[in-house]
Design an enzyme around this catalytic site. Structure first.
Site: not given
Ligand code: NAD
Ligand code: LMR
Length: 331
Positions: A117, A136, A163, A166, A13, A91, A11, A191
């Site tokens: 993978q 996710n 998390d 946070r 890019a 999402r 991922g 998560h």
């Protein structure tokens, strides 16, 4: 000669990739080590990585080794020490005409990515490779990848550091202290909105945060739900899922794994459950972790969970078991 390390980022890019990748080579994450990057994208996007590679070259990073970019994951995985598996769909976007609301809605879309993978990591990755799944639903994607890898000397994790960060931020504001003063901020479970940020084992000045914050209403109605729902709050505010904080959390996880954990602390990630804390075996569950002086990542096993904590953890474990059931064809 300097030590060398090979790091694969999928991922590359994407939003998280752009914030994450430069900081893998800035000397803070791997110290004075030459970092060879292997960046992976889907075929439609892989050519964009030429631009990122140009920018990395132009950024004066003395620790930068080689940069490869490819849509061939097996080629990228060859001899790699670290895998940061970010590549997947977030999402908050519309996919096949439907808005994706919950991370678990991503299970069928993203889960399949981790079969191939995982196989390639098991076959071509280094024997002691560490794998951090960010995409996710991270816990169950990591379970799928780990099963496909079938290589017990490699360490699979799913990211819950964001998390934990946070939670530290919210507690530090409440206690008027610096985030670095909050220790042992454990995220138990998934998560997802069922995660349990453990305010009872969290410490400030060696005292339980639960004793320092006597406002149980704030804990139950503000702290816990806001940690659980912070990802959604960012999506609502930003129109896109957290990226720079997610990148920082991935880097913090790598740093936590690369350095021995001090005795007054632990770090958070989900790892394969082996029955610790009576969590059923065979799910990727958030636990308190430490890195030993010899570099092993271990679950810290001597903490106490109150009845309240236990029932919150059980909820999250039940969710992980049902996610596992939903992807059993991939396991
Ligand atoms: P993004 O859409 O900006 O980037 C994702 C990138 O992944 C895209 O460039 C896409 O082309 C690529 N990709 C898709 N499938 C791939 C594959 N099979 N191989 C390689 N690359 C592939 O999304 P983002 O904001 O970077 O988020 C990425 C993921 O991270 C999402 O699933 C998001 O929900 C998740 N996330 C997790 C946490 C966490 O705390 N665990 C935090 C934030 C975001
Ligand atoms: C987050 O926690 O920010 C990420 O998992 C993105 C999301 O979908 O919430």
């Amino acid at each position: 000669m300097k030590n060398e390390i090979k790091v694969v980022v999928t991922g590359a890019a994407g939003q998280i990739g752009y914030s994450l990748i430069p900081r893998l080579i800035d000397g803070n994450t791997f110290g004075d080590t030459t970092v060879n990057l292997s960046l992976v994208e889907i075929p439609q996007v892989v050519s964009k990585l030429e631009g990122l590679a140009m920018e990395l070259d132009d950024s004066y990073f003395p620790n930068l080794g080689t940069i490869d970019y490819t849509d061939n994951f097996s080629e990228a995985a060859d001899g790699a020490d670290w895998f940061l598996l970010v590549g997947s769909i977030p999402r908050g976007i519309v996919y096949n005409g439907k808005k994706i609301e919950e991370r678990s809605d991503l299970l069928q879309i993203n889960g399949g990515i981790f079969v191939d993978q995982g196989k390639a990591i098991g076959e071509f990755g280094n024997e002691n490779a560490k794998i951090l799944v960010v995409g996710n639903p991270a816990n169950t994607n990591a379970l799928i990848g780990r099963k496909a890898a079938n290589n017990s000397s490699q360490t699979w994790m799913a990211m819950t550091m964001l998390d934990s960060n946070r939670a530290k931020s919210m507690l530090a504001k409440k206690l008027s202290c610096n985030v670095s003063e909050i220790k042992k901020m454990i995220i138990w479970g998934n998560h997802s909105p069922t995660m349990y940020p453990d305010f009872e084992n969290a410490l400030k000045d060696n005292q339980s945060v639960a004793n320092l914050i006597e406002d149980t209403n704030w804990i139950d109605s503000h702290f816990i739900p806001n940690v659980q729902q912070r990802g959604k709050a960012v999506i609502d505010a930003r129109g896109a899922s957290s990226a720079t904080s997610a990148a920082k959390a991935a880097l913090d996880t790598v740093i936590a794994c690369e350095n021995a954990t001090s005795s007054d602390d632990c770090f958070s990630a989900a790892v394969y459950s082996d029955g610790a804390y009576d969590v059923p075996e065979g799910i990727m569950c958030g636990f308190p972790l430490m890195t030993t002086p010899s570099g092993e990542i271990e679950i810290i096993r001597d903490l106490t969970l109150s009845d309240n904590a236990r029932s919150r953890l059980n909820l999250s474990v039940d969710e992980l078991l049902s996610e596992r059931e939903a992807v059993k064809d991939l396991l």
